[in-house]
Write a protein that holds these residues in place. Structure first.
Motif, mmCIF file in Angstrom:
data_model
loop_
_atom_site.group_PDB
_atom_site.id
_atom_site.type_symbol
_atom_site.label_atom_id
_atom_site.label_comp_id
_atom_site.label_asym_id
_atom_site.label_seq_id
_atom_site.Cartn_x
_atom_site.Cartn_y
_atom_site.Cartn_z
ATOM 1 N N ASP A 29 35.731 -9.113 -16.740
ATOM 2 C CA ASP A 29 35.897 -7.836 -16.766
ATOM 3 C C ASP A 29 34.476 -7.028 -17.078
ATOM 4 O O ASP A 29 33.876 -7.113 -17.916
ATOM 5 C CB ASP A 29 36.944 -7.464 -17.871
ATOM 6 C CG ASP A 29 38.211 -8.026 -17.859
ATOM 7 O OD1 ASP A 29 38.669 -8.153 -16.687
ATOM 8 O OD2 ASP A 29 38.821 -8.092 -18.881
ATOM 9 N N ASP A 43 34.900 -8.386 -10.774
ATOM 10 C CA ASP A 43 36.055 -9.147 -11.573
ATOM 11 C C ASP A 43 35.801 -10.537 -11.244
ATOM 12 O O ASP A 43 36.725 -11.294 -12.008
ATOM 13 C CB ASP A 43 37.115 -8.495 -11.500
ATOM 14 C CG ASP A 43 37.871 -8.283 -10.096
ATOM 15 O OD1 ASP A 43 36.807 -8.777 -9.185
ATOM 16 O OD2 ASP A 43 38.704 -7.797 -9.964
ATOM 17 N N LEU A 89 43.576 -8.797 -13.494
ATOM 18 C CA LEU A 89 42.606 -8.151 -12.449
ATOM 19 C C LEU A 89 43.263 -7.818 -11.160
ATOM 20 O O LEU A 89 42.801 -6.936 -10.565
ATOM 21 C CB LEU A 89 41.526 -9.419 -12.357
ATOM 22 C CG LEU A 89 40.753 -9.806 -13.607
ATOM 23 C CD1 LEU A 89 39.886 -10.864 -13.483
ATOM 24 C CD2 LEU A 89 40.167 -8.503 -14.073
#
Length: 459
Positions: free
Chosen positions: A164, A174, A439
């Motif tokens: 992150d 990511d 994500l």
């Protein structure tokens, strides 16, 4: 200690180099393209045509005055003398003078003796003297054991590096590949089991009766079980996962195809290999299961497979768009897969010792036991999600061109000790599949916001 080594062995590799996984993946893909171009050029044999020419062109001028015209008389001296003819009146040609033998080389040494030894006699080795010292065996292995040619031949995926964060410019970084929606192929759900190679060889006998298949382990290339008969054609190499409950269901999951009937498919891209796998496996005919391999004490109530009989391909998906990942692939990875299997019904003699076995008369008039089959269903637990680069070819060893997203989190040795010392407390690592889903959802939300039209508000 054994459980710790087993857990560490199952953990996928994760490179700790300075370059990111995206950079290493790009380099690996370029290296594959370079090797493929070199193989194509070598197969065309372009080096043999490099020095060929069609001669001088008309624009170079007519230099005919410099050409020396000669006949073939200059080659007459190279011809051997003609044989002597009896009817010829010409005297025969004088023989060439013999070369006199030098003192260092007597004339008798020209003709070798038939009984002469051409090699020096071998010296007998003396025990305990002059013998090379063998290396001691380590980890219980054999002395001077050669590595198997099937060792480390599977294309093993790296653990997908997810994080992150944002870079300096504010762009999202990511760890999810930028071309996840267009340049990847997903394989899900990947079952729980042992990774191996199924290798078949040519045998003389009835297909499905004579043992022709061997399962090789991924790391050492050693056989996992004894060779067994299968419906696979000879000279075939498949990348497989042996189900953890194969004794009860007889399932061997087919992940990828390397060679089929001697034809090398490793240089083909991922979608074609997986399509070839499903097409060829669907054309194979099935055989009834073998006799029960359960111990005599359990034969009355339990059937066990002596070897795999069901070859089930793992589903693959070329649609890896963000909505499809969130709605279909990730939920599919979390659920168990239900597969049909064929199991023979235990005869009356096995179920009841006092009962008589049903017999059927074969074509020759002799009695033969009647084997009745039934279709059952086996639940296969999921282990995670595999991602392959669509343009990548199959290469042995650990490769960044294949990424692994496990369903359950792997605990390190330090985390395991901390949980044991605190009595099961402490923070539990988040599942990699949960991180992947979060994500993907954030990327999909960012893409929808970036694609939304700007609306001007009225004053």
């Amino acid at each position: 200690m054994f459980q710790e080594r087993k857990a560490a062995f199952k953990t996928p590799p994760m490179k700790d180099s300075g370059a990111s996984q995206d950079v290493r993946r790009a380099k690996a893909l370029e290296e594959q393209k370079r090797r493929r171009a070199e193989r194509i050029d070598s197969s065309r044999q372009l080096d043999f045509f490099a020095d060929l020419t069609l001669g001088p062109s008309d624009e170079e001028g007519d230099d005919t005055e410099d050409v020396v015209r000669e006949g073939i008389s200059q080659f007459a001296s190279l011809l051997p003398p003609p044989p002597a003819d009896v009817n010829s009146t010409l005297p025969p040609a004088a023989p060439a003078p013999a070369t006199p033998a030098t003192p260092s080389e007597p004339a008798e040494s020209i003709t070798p003796d038939v009984n002469m030894q051409t090699q020096a006699p071998k010296k007998k080795k003396r025990k305990g003297k002059g013998r090379a010292t063998a290396q001691p065996a380590r980890f219980g292995g054999k002395k001077n054991a050669k590595a198997s040619k099937w060792a480390d031949k599977c294309m093993y995926a790296e653990l997908l590096e997810m994080r992150d964060g944002f870079d300096v410019s504010g762009d999202l970084r990511d760890g999810i590949p930028d071309d996840i929606e267009s340049g990847w192929v997903a394989v899900a759900p990947v079952p729980v089991g042992k990774r191996c190679l199924a290798v078949t060889h040519q045998t003389s006998g009835i297909a499905g009766v004579v043992p022709n298949t061997t399962l090789r382990s991924r790391v050492l290339g050693k056989p996992l079980i004894k060779p067994f008969p299968s419906i696979l054609p000879p000279q075939t190499v498949l990348d497989c996962i042996l189900d953890e409950n194969w004794r009860e269901n007889g399932i061997l999951h087919i992940l990828d195809v390397v060679t089929w009937k001697g034809q090398d498919l490793a240089d083909c891209d991922t979608p074609f290999r997986l399509w070839w796998r499903d097409t060829r496996l669907s054309e194979l005919t099935s055989f009834p299961p073998p006799p029960n391999a359960a111990p005599p004490a359990q034969q009355r109530t339990l059937y066990q497979f002596p070897h795999p009989t069901t070859f089930a391909p793992i589903p693959y998906h070329t649609d890896t768009t963000l909505p499809y990942l969130l709605s279909t692939l990730i939920p599919l990875t979390r659920t168990a897969r239900r597969l049909p299997i064929t199991v023979p019904i235990l005869s009356g003699a096995e179920a009841d010792p006092d009962a008589t076995m049903d017999l059927d008369v074969d074509g020759e008039g002799g009695p033969a036991p009647l084997v009745q089959l039934q279709t059952a269903y086996a639940d296969v637990q999921s282990d995670g999600l595999l991602l392959y680069v669509a343009q990548a070819t199959y290469e042995p060893g650990t490769s960044p061109l294949s990424s692994w997203v496990p369903l359950r989190a792997y605990q390190t040795h330090e985390e395991r000790i901390e949980r044991e010392t605190t009595g099961g407390g402490g923070s539990v690592a988040e599942s990699p599949l949960d991180v992947f889903q979060r994500l993907i959802r954030r990327r999909a939300a960012a893409g929808s916001m970036a694609g939304a039209p700007e609306v001007e508000m009225a004053p």
